[in-house]
Structures are given as C-alpha cells and as structure tokens.
Motif scaffolding. Structure first.
Motif, mmCIF file in Angstrom:
data_model
loop_
_atom_site.group_PDB
_atom_site.id
_atom_site.type_symbol
_atom_site.label_atom_id
_atom_site.label_comp_id
_atom_site.label_asym_id
_atom_site.label_seq_id
_atom_site.Cartn_x
_atom_site.Cartn_y
_atom_site.Cartn_z
ATOM 1 N N LYS A 1 -59.934 -55.756 27.822
ATOM 2 C CA LYS A 1 -60.703 -56.982 28.058
ATOM 3 C C LYS A 1 -62.089 -56.926 27.411
ATOM 4 N N GLU A 2 -62.737 -55.772 27.441
ATOM 5 C CA GLU A 2 -64.082 -55.673 26.873
ATOM 6 C C GLU A 2 -64.082 -55.978 25.381
ATOM 7 N N LYS A 3 -63.007 -55.643 24.698
ATOM 8 C CA LYS A 3 -62.906 -55.951 23.272
ATOM 9 C C LYS A 3 -62.665 -57.441 23.046
ATOM 10 N N PHE A 4 -62.002 -58.084 24.016
ATOM 11 C CA PHE A 4 -61.655 -59.508 23.880
ATOM 12 C C PHE A 4 -62.895 -60.373 23.730
ATOM 13 N N LYS A 5 -63.985 -60.038 24.386
ATOM 14 C CA LYS A 5 -65.183 -60.872 24.374
ATOM 15 C C LYS A 5 -65.714 -61.086 22.955
ATOM 16 N N ASN A 6 -65.616 -60.058 22.142
ATOM 17 C CA ASN A 6 -66.162 -60.155 20.788
ATOM 18 C C ASN A 6 -65.105 -60.181 19.697
ATOM 19 N N TYR A 7 -63.874 -59.890 20.059
ATOM 20 C CA TYR A 7 -62.838 -59.770 19.041
ATOM 21 C C TYR A 7 -61.600 -60.586 19.411
ATOM 22 N N THR A 8 -61.789 -61.880 19.654
ATOM 23 C CA THR A 8 -60.671 -62.743 20.013
ATOM 24 C C THR A 8 -59.601 -62.715 18.933
ATOM 25 N N TYR A 9 -60.015 -62.615 17.681
ATOM 26 C CA TYR A 9 -59.049 -62.600 16.579
ATOM 27 C C TYR A 9 -58.110 -61.410 16.704
ATOM 28 N N SER A 22 -56.529 -56.538 29.944
ATOM 29 C CA SER A 22 -56.348 -55.349 30.771
ATOM 30 C C SER A 22 -56.604 -55.584 32.256
ATOM 31 N N ASP A 23 -57.193 -56.723 32.631
ATOM 32 C CA ASP A 23 -57.384 -57.017 34.053
ATOM 33 C C ASP A 23 -56.267 -57.904 34.612
ATOM 34 N N SER A 24 -55.268 -58.189 33.806
ATOM 35 C CA SER A 24 -54.192 -59.103 34.196
ATOM 36 C C SER A 24 -52.969 -58.326 34.678
ATOM 37 N N PRO A 25 -52.008 -59.011 35.334
ATOM 38 C CA PRO A 25 -50.775 -58.352 35.774
ATOM 39 C C PRO A 25 -49.719 -58.299 34.675
ATOM 40 N N SER A 26 -50.143 -58.137 33.429
ATOM 41 C CA SER A 26 -49.209 -58.149 32.298
ATOM 42 C C SER A 26 -48.705 -56.746 31.988
ATOM 43 N N GLN A 27 -47.577 -56.667 31.289
ATOM 44 C CA GLN A 27 -46.998 -55.369 30.906
ATOM 45 C C GLN A 27 -47.601 -54.841 29.600
#
Length: 256
Positions: free
Chosen positions: A233-241, A223-228
C-alpha cells in the motif's frame, strides 16, 4: 467460463496524467478530469477480455461510465456500485426494478445526505438515484473531513461513506454507497444471473472493493485488503502506475 470483475479508477486506469504521455491513451474525460491507460496495458486487457468475460464494477454513474472507451465493448458492466447492470450498454430493466425495491429502505437517508451536501456547497457529480457522489473545490481537506464525519453521523447506518482527495483539478469529494449495494452483493447477484462460473477474478484499490474480494479465491488488491494477491500500500500512494501493471499482469497469468 471465467470472469474478471474489476474496479476501474486507480485499478486499471489512472486519473492523474503521467509526466510523459508518450505511450498513454486517454480513455475517459469527465468534468472531474481525464483517465489514462498505457498502450501496453490496453493490449493486455484486450487479451484478457478474449480469455475471460471482463466486467467493470464501479461506483461511477451511467453518465461518467459512458465516457469510458477502451476500444472494445463489455457485454456486462455493473455501475453505481452494482445498482445498475448494463447488458451490451443497455440498462437491464429487471435488474433496475429489483434494485429500486432493495433501495426503498435507503432512499430517505439518501435524501438527507443529498440535501446536507448541497446546502454546504458540494456539487453532485453523477445525479445518480443510488450513489451519493459530490465534490467541491474551495475547501480545505480539514473542512471536507468535518462534513465527512457529519455525513457518517447522518447516514452511516445505511450507507458506507468514503473520502476522495485531490485530483488534477484540485477537487475534493465525499461519496457514499448503500450498504446493500456493496460490490460483494452486486457480484453475487450477477454470478447468480450468469450461471455456472469456473473462475472469478476480482481487482480493486479501496475499501469499497473489499466485499467483492471476499467472494473469490482470486482477488487482487493492496496490502491492507483481504485479497490473495497483494501490492504494498505504501508504494501505491506514489506509484499508481506500478499497481495497475501489477493488477493487469496478475490477471493475465490467472486467465492464461
């Protein structure tokens, strides 16, 4: 022709082993650790690869990249952040020659960084001629961050410098990529080589992937990237899967 240009680690494969390995396959093993993908996602990648040309684009060097085995081949792969192009797993010599010419301006800074990190106890992971990728075990994150700041001072004008945190072996690291070899520039070079492309889909998980996200309307990131297409991002830290599931499911929709 559709292409799916994707980062590997933490985007379509995970470097931290799941608590339960049932249904997961080890697709890469290096001194740094192992990488996994679920059988379900592997089956989806096989389908994606049949519908589009799947092209890994990674900071991994050739030794580390060659440990990866999904069970199916890639016609093209961009490694060392795109400094090296593999075509049917062979180094494209014309591409390499052009990269070496581009890199002449960065080589003195590469040598400065290499000598600095080695003299401070870091060990190289790749022995790459283009990418600085070192790690160390017996060092606090604060000490690692100090060396990161020093490296930015030394080579920040020519290289993008990144921090790598703990992995399953307790290693911490620093890596840096030549700014002219960012993934956006490398993707543009490849598209020019391939010719007419109908749709370009990209995916990544870190700042080093952002330049290629800006090259297409079909990009997947945090969510902090220039992607569509974004994953919180906060979920990514613990939930890479979960992020990997999100990436692969989104790509499958875009190529179908």
């Amino acid at each position: 022709m559709k292409i799916f240009a994707t980062d590997l680690d933490s985007t379509i494969i995970v470097n931290k082993p799941p608590k339960n390995l049932d249904g997961y396959i080890c697709v890469s093993k290096t001194p740094r650790g192992k990488s996994y993908i679920s059988q379900t996602n592997l089956n989806k990648l096989i389908k994606i690869n049949n519908l589009a040309k799947m092209i890994p684009i990674t900071t991994r060097g050739i030794v580390s990249y060659n440990t990866i085995n999904f069970g199916f081949p890639f016609e093209f792969a961009l490694i060392d952040n795109g400094a090296i192009l593999l075509h049917n797993n062979e180094v494209d010599k014309d591409w390499l020659k052009e990269s070496q010419e581009i890199f002449k301006d960065g080589k003195p800074f590469f040598d400065i960084a290499y000598n600095y990190l080695e003299s401070n106890g870091f060990k190289t992971k790749t022995n790459s001629e283009f990418t600085i990728d070192f790690n160390i075990k017996d060092m606090t994150l604060e000490e690692r961050d100090y060396h990161y700041e020093k490296l930015v001072e030394l080579i920040g004008d020519k290289f993008d410098v990144f921090k790598a945190g703990y992995n399953e072996n307790g290693l911490k690291g620093i890596y840096a990529t030549y700014k002219n070899f960012n993934k956006g520039n490398s993707l543009k070079r490849l598209i020019k080589k391939l010719g007419k492309i109908d749709k370009v889909i990209v995916a990544g998980d870190s700042g080093s992937d952002w330049p290629m996200m800006k090259q297409t309307l079909y990009s997947i990131g945090l969510s902090d990237s220039p992607s569509q297409y974004q994953f919180e991002k906060e979920k990514f830290k613990n939930y890479t899967y979960d992020y990997i599931d999100f990436v692969i499911d989104t790509v499958l929709k875009l190529v179908s």
